[in-house]
Write an enzyme that holds these catalytic residues in place. Structure first.
Site, PDB file in Angstrom:
ATOM      1  N   GLY A   1      38.082  30.237  46.011  1.00  0.00           N
ATOM      2  CA  GLY A   1      39.171  30.561  46.816  1.00  0.00           C
ATOM      3  C   GLY A   1      39.116  30.260  48.167  1.00  0.00           C
TER       4      GLY A   1
ATOM      5  N   GLU B   1      29.208  28.304  31.989  1.00  0.00           N
ATOM      6  CA  GLU B   1      29.936  27.688  30.825  1.00  0.00           C
ATOM      7  C   GLU B   1      29.339  28.002  29.341  1.00  0.00           C
ATOM      8  OE1 GLU B   1      29.873  23.428  31.630  1.00  0.00           O
ATOM      9  OE2 GLU B   1      31.470  23.826  33.077  1.00  0.00           O
TER      10      GLU B   1
ATOM     11  N   TYR C   1      31.268  22.725  41.002  1.00  0.00           N
ATOM     12  CA  TYR C   1      30.934  24.000  40.968  1.00  0.00           C
ATOM     13  C   TYR C   1      30.779  24.594  42.471  1.00  0.00           C
ATOM     14  CZ  TYR C   1      27.739  28.224  40.546  1.00  0.00           C
ATOM     15  OH  TYR C   1      27.552  29.460  40.503  1.00  0.00           O
TER      16      TYR C   1
ATOM     17  N   GLY D   1      36.508  23.966  46.471  1.00  0.00           N
ATOM     18  CA  GLY D   1      36.939  23.228  45.241  1.00  0.00           C
ATOM     19  C   GLY D   1      38.086  22.098  45.564  1.00  0.00           C
TER      20      GLY D   1
ATOM     21  N   ASN E   1      38.875  27.661  29.958  1.00  0.00           N
ATOM     22  CA  ASN E   1      38.546  27.901  31.403  1.00  0.00           C
ATOM     23  C   ASN E   1      39.971  27.811  31.990  1.00  0.00           C
ATOM     24  OD1 ASN E   1      37.727  28.154  34.113  1.00  0.00           O
ATOM     25  ND2 ASN E   1      36.269  26.614  34.175  1.00  0.00           N
TER      26      ASN E   1
ATOM     27  N   TYR F   1      43.355  22.764  38.523  1.00  0.00           N
ATOM     28  CA  TYR F   1      43.653  21.126  38.338  1.00  0.00           C
ATOM     29  C   TYR F   1      44.958  20.627  38.231  1.00  0.00           C
ATOM     30  CZ  TYR F   1      38.431  21.216  37.597  1.00  0.00           C
ATOM     31  OH  TYR F   1      37.334  21.321  37.745  1.00  0.00           O
TER      32      TYR F   1
ATOM     33  N   GLY G   1      38.733  27.291  49.375  1.00  0.00           N
ATOM     34  CA  GLY G   1      39.253  26.109  49.608  1.00  0.00           C
ATOM     35  C   GLY G   1      38.140  24.934  49.133  1.00  0.00           C
TER      36      GLY G   1
END
Length: 166
Positions: A100, A27, A93, A104, A131, A138, A102
């Site tokens: 990729g 970030e 995080y 998250g 971002n 999301y 899965g």
């Protein structure tokens, strides 16, 4: 590879702190992390915990041992407008090599499930406006921008869908 989500344990604090520092670097604020492992331990596992954490792990790595590939830290909020609690996602995080996979989505689903189980009206978080990959991710999960605050919210049917309850 098998992906699993589990509640963090005190022994996870060093890896959580490392992930916090990696997230801060991503970030573009690597010098902003003031927390220490001791502070995180107290916040997560002390006499009056301020937050909870989940760990994303994959098995089958490096000789079959489980390895942490991400985390989420969240806490309870309250809305006077709904008269109910909510959950605020402070950090999510996933290590770059595991993006990729899965993980998250699995962390979001697990927290959404906790929100539903706990009778929460909302599940919210912030995302940096630059971002774009996170924002797109999301949105695909049903989040709606609260542009005046740059806050993400999943509620109602979208919360039930994200939690896998619909």
């Amino acid at each position: 590879m098998t992906l699993s989500i589990r509640p963090a344990a005190p022994a996870d604090v060093p890896v959580i702190h490392r992930f916090v520092r990696e997230l801060a670097a991503f970030e573009q604020a690597p010098d902003s992390v003031e927390s220490t492992e001791a502070m995180l331990h107290e916040a997560l596992f002390g006499a009056r915990p301020a937050a909870e954490a989940l760990i994303a792990e994959r098995s089958g790595d490096q000789g079959g041992e489980d390895s942490a590939i991400g985390f989420a830290i969240f806490y309870t909020t309250f809305s006077t407008w709904t008269g109910r609690r909510g959950i605020w996602l402070d950090d999510l995080y996933i290590t770059p090599d595991a993006r990729g996979s899965g993980a998250g989505a699995a962390l979001l689903k697990a927290i959404a499930g906790l929100a539903v189980d706990r009778g929460c009206a909302r599940f919210e978080w912030w995302v940096l406006d630059w971002n774009t990959p996170a924002i797109d991710f999301y949105r695909a999960k049903g989040a709606v921008a609260q542009d005046e605050w740059t806050v993400q919210r999943v509620s109602g049917d979208a919360l039930l869908t994200l939690a896998g309850r619909r």
